[in-house]
Every structure is written in C-alpha cells, then in structure tokens.
Design a protein around this motif. Structure first.
Motif, PDB file in Angstrom:
ATOM      1  N   GLU A   1     -99.090  30.727  14.843  1.00  0.00           N
ATOM      2  CA  GLU A   1    -100.105  29.811  15.500  1.00  0.00           C
ATOM      3  C   GLU A   1    -100.805  29.011  14.719  1.00  0.00           C
ATOM      4  O   GLU A   1    -101.249  27.821  15.255  1.00  0.00           O
TER       5      GLU A   1
ATOM      6  N   LEU B   1    -107.244  32.972  15.285  1.00  0.00           N
ATOM      7  CA  LEU B   1    -108.168  33.722  16.050  1.00  0.00           C
ATOM      8  C   LEU B   1    -109.281  34.229  15.189  1.00  0.00           C
ATOM      9  O   LEU B   1    -110.381  34.328  15.450  1.00  0.00           O
TER      10      LEU B   1
ATOM     11  N   GLU C   1    -103.290  28.536  22.013  1.00  0.00           N
ATOM     12  CA  GLU C   1    -104.696  29.024  22.784  1.00  0.00           C
ATOM     13  C   GLU C   1    -105.528  29.727  21.885  1.00  0.00           C
ATOM     14  O   GLU C   1    -106.645  29.679  22.005  1.00  0.00           O
ATOM     15  N   LYS C   2    -104.983  30.765  21.192  1.00  0.00           N
ATOM     16  CA  LYS C   2    -105.843  31.645  20.348  1.00  0.00           C
ATOM     17  C   LYS C   2    -106.473  31.095  19.020  1.00  0.00           C
ATOM     18  O   LYS C   2    -107.433  31.479  18.489  1.00  0.00           O
TER      19      LYS C   2
ATOM     20  N   VAL D   1    -110.147  40.300  22.286  1.00  0.00           N
ATOM     21  CA  VAL D   1    -109.893  39.460  23.641  1.00  0.00           C
ATOM     22  C   VAL D   1    -109.964  40.088  24.703  1.00  0.00           C
ATOM     23  O   VAL D   1    -110.447  39.452  25.693  1.00  0.00           O
TER      24      VAL D   1
ATOM     25  N   ASN E   1    -108.713  29.011  16.641  1.00  0.00           N
ATOM     26  CA  ASN E   1    -110.245  29.028  16.672  1.00  0.00           C
ATOM     27  C   ASN E   1    -110.621  28.207  15.359  1.00  0.00           C
ATOM     28  O   ASN E   1    -110.767  28.983  14.313  1.00  0.00           O
TER      29      ASN E   1
ATOM     30  N   TRP F   1    -104.825  41.619  26.788  1.00  0.00           N
ATOM     31  CA  TRP F   1    -103.901  41.520  25.699  1.00  0.00           C
ATOM     32  C   TRP F   1    -103.573  43.099  25.450  1.00  0.00           C
ATOM     33  O   TRP F   1    -104.187  43.763  24.756  1.00  0.00           O
TER      34      TRP F   1
END
Ligand code: SR1
Length: 402
Positions: A180, A350, A186-187, A66, A189, A70
C-alpha cells in the motif's frame, strides 16, 4: 469448552479468581483494560491486598484499529501463546511467562511486566538502555538460529511450520508494508504536507523493484520462526532488562525481517530527535547514542549468531567453506532492506509510530517524516549492495545529508 466472547474487566477478574496462582483466596482484585495496541484487549489485574498482578491478553475477532469491518482470525492468540512458550524455552527471562491459556476464548494469562517500560516510550522520555543491544542480539540470534534448518531437526521444523501458518497476520504485513505505501490505497495515512513524497513513492520504479524482491522474500522464505513484529512497541525495557512481547505476527519467514524491525525502529527514533531537542550538543549526543545502538544491535546479533553456528550447527552441509559468510552476508542485506521498508510504512501507511507523530511542531514533524523516508528509501535501494554495518550507517548519513 468455553464459548468465545470479548471479555469485560469483570470477566477477567472472574477468570483470575479460578486460577491456581498467583492470587490468594482473599485477594481483592482490581482490573483495568490497558490495551493501547491495534488489535487486542489487555487486562491488568492487581491484588489490592498484596504485591501480585497478572496480565490477561485476549484477541478480538477484528482489527481494533479499524473496527469490525476488518475481520481477523482468532488463531493468532494460540500462535502467540505457543511462540511465547517457545521463546521462553530458548531465552528464559526474555519474554513473559505464560501462566494459563484458553484457545477457545483466544486468551493468554501471563506475567505482568509493568516494572518495565515500553521501549518506544522509554526512548521518547530520554531513557538509555546500555544492555539492550546485547540482550536483543542474544534473543534474535537464539530464537532465529534454533528455529532454522541450521539449528533444529529439519523434519521437525517442517512439522512446526504447520503450527505457525498465520495468514491473516501475514496479509496485514504484506499489504501495509510491501504494497500500500507504493500506490494509492484507502488505508494509507499521511499528512498533506508530504504529498510530494507519497507521489514519489508511487512512481519510483527502482524502489518498486527492490520492494517486490523484499515482498517475495517475505512471502516465500521460511527461514526461521520470526517474532514478526519486533518494533520498540513490542519490547519492554529497564536499564538492566529486556523483555519481548506481542509475537502474534509469528510465522516462518526471513530472519532479516526481525533484525530489520529493530534497526528500523531505532532509526525512526533517531530521525525524530531534531524535533525533540533544541540544544545542539544534547541533540548530537542523543543521535550518537541511537546510531551506536544500531551498530551494536547488528554486531551483537552477528557475533552471537556466528557463535551458535560454531557450537550448535545441525546441518552438515552448512559446514561447507564460505557458506557461513555468504549466509550472514545475505541476512545482513535482508536486514537492511526490511529495515528500510519498515521505516517507509510508518510514515505513509496505516499505522504510525509515536516517535514521529508526537513531535508537536508541524515543521519539525514534517522534517522528521522526510528524513525517515530518505533513510528508508536509501536502505531499500542499496540493500543488495551493502556488506557491513559501517556501510549501512554511511548510507544513513548520506541520506540524511542530501
Ligand atoms: C492493523 S495492525 C497494524 C500494525 O500494528 C502491528 O503492530 C503491526 O505492526 C501491524 O502492521
């Protein structure tokens, strides 16, 4: 005391020259940075005049995948080095030998394993590893048994737990695996073509309950010292040899998290196979090899774990009739649940896996993603009812066919 700074290849060569071995005084050293993981620098140093080489691995103070936004603690380098030494003691020859370390520079100098191949790549290239299940079964049984209250002094275990508190790395796992994928984050994917699957993950209450229970176990159950990230990218293989690397996510957690990681990554590869084979006979043969590996990894692990229970148990109350069977049953259920969670995260979270992402045809890739999610969700939902590896494989077959 050395001051931390990220190394350049030249810094790595300078350090290598100061080491007592393996290089001779007149060595002609070359260095390449070969780190392709998410977090670290990895320098490969070779002597052009002799057949000698080493690896220098250095932690960065942030997640490379990232960037500097981070931050990550450098303590993970010391934890990784100490668990490598612990694993070397318990399973000599199954992890790289540590030659030198510098905790201030967050680096470890270790054996070069480049005569092996990263297992994920080996599988993608069609390799077969007939001894893998025996090797990894032995590795997991010994490292997990002898760092648990079953196989080590319980006061020493508590002291050791203090050395392996790894909050930044655990937070990555808690977020990326147990949180997540099940909400908008947000992360996350994933490809737009599987938005319906992502939406289903966010709204499935039955699934959320099981993930919450697995997350609780990961947060609270300090059963044994785990590798913590035992996927096929953390394993080097040849047909004759297996070596485990990259234990920087090590902490005292539930044993099934390590065993589940191995099964999950074999099943991820299994799900990718129709996207790699056009010939149906060859596809079927390869699928059978992968499913047999899943079965054999559990079977080898269980048999070695039970042998250690018979020969090396240190906890007298663990001899209570029925306790061993209940312990192994719960460990198996945890394994199934964690395997499922690890499959789901590799599709919508992610960090993905090359097994799936390198399928060139978009339709086949999407099919593999949906298949992975179907298997992953089924293992998560059924984990508390599963008793045998045969039932786990039936769950996989049902998920794939529906
Ligand atoms: C930010 S690190 C992403 C992933 O890479 C590691 O191999 C772990 O699996 C982690 O979750």
């Amino acid at each position: 005391m050395s001051q931390y700074h990220p190394f350049t290849p030249q810094d790595a060569i300078e350090l290598a020259k100061t080491l007592p071995g393996p290089f001779a005084a007149d060595a002609n050293l070359e260095c390449r940075e070969i780190g392709d993981g998410n977090l670290n620098l990895v320098f490969h140093i070779t002597d052009q005049n002799a057949d000698k080489s080493i690896i220098i691995k250095q932690a960065l103070p942030y997640a490379k995948v990232v960037g500097e936004s981070w931050p990550l603690s450098l303590v993970r380098a010391r934890i990784e080095r100490e668990i490598l030494q612990e694993e070397y003691r318990l399973c000599p020859g199954m992890v790289p030998e540590v030659y030198h370390y510098d905790d201030d520079l967050a680096l470890t100098v270790m054996e070069d394993l480049s005569d092996h191949v990263i297992m994920r790549k080996g599988l993608i290239d069609g390799g077969t590893y007939p001894l893998f299940a025996q090797h990894i079964g032995e590795f997991m049984a010994r490292t997990l048994f002898f760092t648990s209250d079953l196989g080590m002094n319980q006061q020493l275990k508590k002291e050791k737990q203090g050395r392996f508190v790894n909050p930044d790395q655990c937070k990555i796992t808690e977020d990326l695996i147990f949180d997540e994928p099940y909400r908008i984050a947000e992360k996350n994917n994933y490809e737009p073509s599987i938005e319906d699957e992502a939406e289903a993950l966010r709204t499935d209450g039955e699934l959320h309950l099981e993930v919450a229970l697995l997350r609780e176990k990961f947060l609270t159950h300090g059963q044994a010292l785990l590798h913590g990230d035992l996927h096929t990218g953390s394993i080097f293989v040849t047909p004759e040899s297996t070596k485990v690397i990259d234990p920087e996510f090590a902490y005292f957690g539930p044993m099934g998290f390590d065993v589940g990681a191995v099964l999950a990554n074999l099943l991820l590869h299994y799900a990718s196979l129709p996207g790699r084979f056009q010939d149906q006979t060859a596809l079927h043969e390869r699928e059978t090899i992968l499913l047999n590996m899943v079965r054999d990894v559990w079977t080898e692990f269980e048999s070695r774990f039970r042998s250690l229970w018979a020969s090396d148990l240190v906890d007298p109350m663990a001899k209570a009739p029925g306790y061993e069977d209940l312990y192994v049953q719960q460990l198996f259920r945890d394994t199934a649940g964690f395997a499922g969670a690890k499959m789901v995260r590799r599709i919508v979270g992610l960090a993905h896996v090359a097994d799936i992402d390198t399928i060139e045809d978009a339709t086949e890739r999407e099919r593999a993603q949906r298949k992975t999610l179907a298997i992953g969700k089924a293992l998560i939902k059924r984990n508390r009812n599963l008793n045998t590896i045969g039932e786990l494989l039936d769950t996989v077959a049902t998920a794939v066919s529906s």
